[in-house]
Write a protein that holds these residues in place. Structure first.
Motif, PDB file in Angstrom:
ATOM      1  N   THR A  63      37.746  44.381  37.893  1.00 18.25           N
ATOM      2  CA  THR A  63      36.715  45.270  38.443  1.00 18.25           C
ATOM      3  C   THR A  63      36.337  44.847  39.849  1.00 18.25           C
ATOM      4  O   THR A  63      36.467  43.672  40.225  1.00 18.25           O
ATOM      5  CB  THR A  63      35.446  45.252  37.568  1.00 18.25           C
ATOM      6  N   ALA A  64      35.853  45.803  40.627  1.00 13.79           N
ATOM      7  CA  ALA A  64      35.405  45.495  41.984  1.00 13.79           C
ATOM      8  C   ALA A  64      34.247  44.513  41.964  1.00 13.79           C
ATOM      9  O   ALA A  64      34.173  43.594  42.788  1.00 13.79           O
ATOM     10  CB  ALA A  64      35.004  46.780  42.705  1.00 13.79           C
ATOM     11  N   GLU A  65      33.331  44.705  41.004  1.00  9.57           N
ATOM     12  CA  GLU A  65      32.162  43.819  40.922  1.00  9.57           C
ATOM     13  C   GLU A  65      32.567  42.388  40.632  1.00  9.57           C
ATOM     14  O   GLU A  65      32.013  41.435  41.201  1.00  9.57           O
ATOM     15  CB  GLU A  65      31.209  44.322  39.833  1.00  9.57           C
ATOM     16  N   CYS A  67      35.470  40.925  41.352  1.00  7.06           N
ATOM     17  CA  CYS A  67      36.087  40.360  42.557  1.00  7.06           C
ATOM     18  C   CYS A  67      35.033  39.993  43.594  1.00  7.06           C
ATOM     19  O   CYS A  67      35.126  38.947  44.250  1.00  7.06           O
ATOM     20  CB  CYS A  67      37.086  41.355  43.149  1.00  7.06           C
ATOM     21  N   GLU A  68      34.038  40.843  43.741  1.00  9.42           N
ATOM     22  CA  GLU A  68      32.994  40.580  44.737  1.00  9.42           C
ATOM     23  C   GLU A  68      32.240  39.291  44.413  1.00  9.42           C
ATOM     24  O   GLU A  68      31.879  38.540  45.331  1.00  9.42           O
ATOM     25  CB  GLU A  68      32.028  41.763  44.794  1.00  9.42           C
ATOM     26  N   GLU A  71      34.579  36.493  45.482  1.00  5.42           N
ATOM     27  CA  GLU A  71      34.693  36.507  46.944  1.00  5.42           C
ATOM     28  C   GLU A  71      33.469  35.873  47.594  1.00  5.42           C
ATOM     29  O   GLU A  71      33.586  35.126  48.581  1.00  5.42           O
ATOM     30  CB  GLU A  71      34.857  37.941  47.440  1.00  5.42           C
ATOM     31  N   HIS A 109      44.970  46.184  39.022  1.00  2.00           N
ATOM     32  CA  HIS A 109      43.753  45.600  39.606  1.00  2.00           C
ATOM     33  C   HIS A 109      43.726  44.089  39.393  1.00  2.00           C
ATOM     34  O   HIS A 109      43.344  43.335  40.300  1.00  2.00           O
ATOM     35  CB  HIS A 109      42.506  46.243  38.991  1.00  2.00           C
ATOM     36  N   HIS A 113      45.647  43.470  42.812  1.00  2.00           N
ATOM     37  CA  HIS A 113      44.496  43.673  43.689  1.00  2.00           C
ATOM     38  C   HIS A 113      43.618  42.434  43.776  1.00  2.00           C
ATOM     39  O   HIS A 113      43.192  42.027  44.875  1.00  2.00           O
ATOM     40  CB  HIS A 113      43.699  44.867  43.171  1.00  2.00           C
ATOM     41  N   ARG A 117      42.682  40.185  47.065  1.00  5.13           N
ATOM     42  CA  ARG A 117      41.301  40.051  47.526  1.00  5.13           C
ATOM     43  C   ARG A 117      40.854  38.598  47.595  1.00  5.13           C
ATOM     44  O   ARG A 117      40.221  38.175  48.577  1.00  5.13           O
ATOM     45  CB  ARG A 117      40.366  40.851  46.610  1.00  5.13           C
TER      46      ARG A 117
END
Length: 258
Positions: A63-65, A67-68, A71, A109, A113, A117
């Motif tokens: 999920t984007a969350e 990864c964030e 990061e 992802h 992905h 990232r």
């Protein structure tokens, strides 16, 4: 000065073996996985046994969350990460024609992905400090022989090519990037994917500890790609140089499939 390593997929298999080995070497650890309770228990075990500092970071990297969250940790200038092990990944036990967009996107992802990232998040600080190491866990499945109906092998081909490309771009900065490409390894990986490996010959299996040992050795020798164990080095040579139809036939037989 104590170094810090961040390991994804850290609570099982190759990721857990990396965490244990790096703890023995004195690294403080940032452990990343989805299961917060399992992360905390594993971190406490490593601290008790080896006296290192561990931090748990629960995140779903598909999920984007997720990864964030990771990061943000990699970007902390006052607490630099010296090594990143991008180990988290999945496979699907579903032929592509029977698959779903949701399943395939989750695989991409996580396997592709998230690797991109987190590598991008870690590299600027490493290049600025002129030190740092990134290991992207790939697979021998990514070497030139498509597995029928599988997008897993395609995702790992990307990880290997990506790692080699980035390694060359940062070599002058004394930062190392390497693709670690193991063969069949005794972990939870196949069980989680629902893949029956009971017919796989025992001599083909590696242990996570063997994979980590060979991977760290090759990283410190300056290699961009590491293929643990002589039998898989031979297999990769064959994948690259033998006729593709022959390689595909041998691969099917080795996996015990009709």
């Amino acid at each position: 000065m104590t170094k810090t390593a961040l390991v994804t997929g850290a609570t099982a298999g190759i990721g857990a073996a990396f965490a244990r080995r790096l703890a023995v070497e004195g690294y403080d650890l940032v452990l990343v996985a989805r299961d917060e309770a399992r992360l905390a228990a594993f971190g406490a075990e490593l601290t008790e046994r080896h006296g290192v500092t561990t931090a748990s970071l629960a995140a779903d990297l598909a999920t984007a969350e997720g990864c964030e969250r990771v990061e943000a940790r990699l970007g902390q200038r006052d607490a630099p990460v010296d090594m990143v092990v991008n180990n988290a990944g999945i496979s699907l036990n579903t032929p592509f024609l029977n698959s779903t967009v949701e399943g395939e996107e989750r695989l991409l992802h996580l396997n592709v992905h998230a690797v991109m990232r987190l590598t991008l998040a870690a590299l600027p600080g490493m290049v600025e400090r002129r030190r740092g190491e990134i290991i992207n866990v790939s697979s021998v499945a990514g070497f030139g022989t498509p597995m029928p109906g599988s997008t897993y092998s395609a995702s790992k081909a990307w990880v290997t090519n990506f790692s080699q490309s980035i390694a060359e771009s940062v070599r002058s900065s004394r930062v190392r990037v390497m693709a670690l490409c193991p063969g069949y390894t005794r972990t939870e990986f196949h069980d989680r994917a629902g893949i029956n490996m009971s017919r796989m010959p025992g001599w083909l299996w590696l242990t996570p500890e063997e994979v980590v040992r060979d991977g760290l050795r090759d990283l410190r020798r300056g290699k961009n790609v590491s293929v643990p164990d002589w039998k898989y080095k031979v297999a990769v040579f064959g994948m690259r140089h033998l006729p593709q139809r022959l390689v595909q036939t041998v691969s099917k037989d080795a996996r015990g499939r009709d």
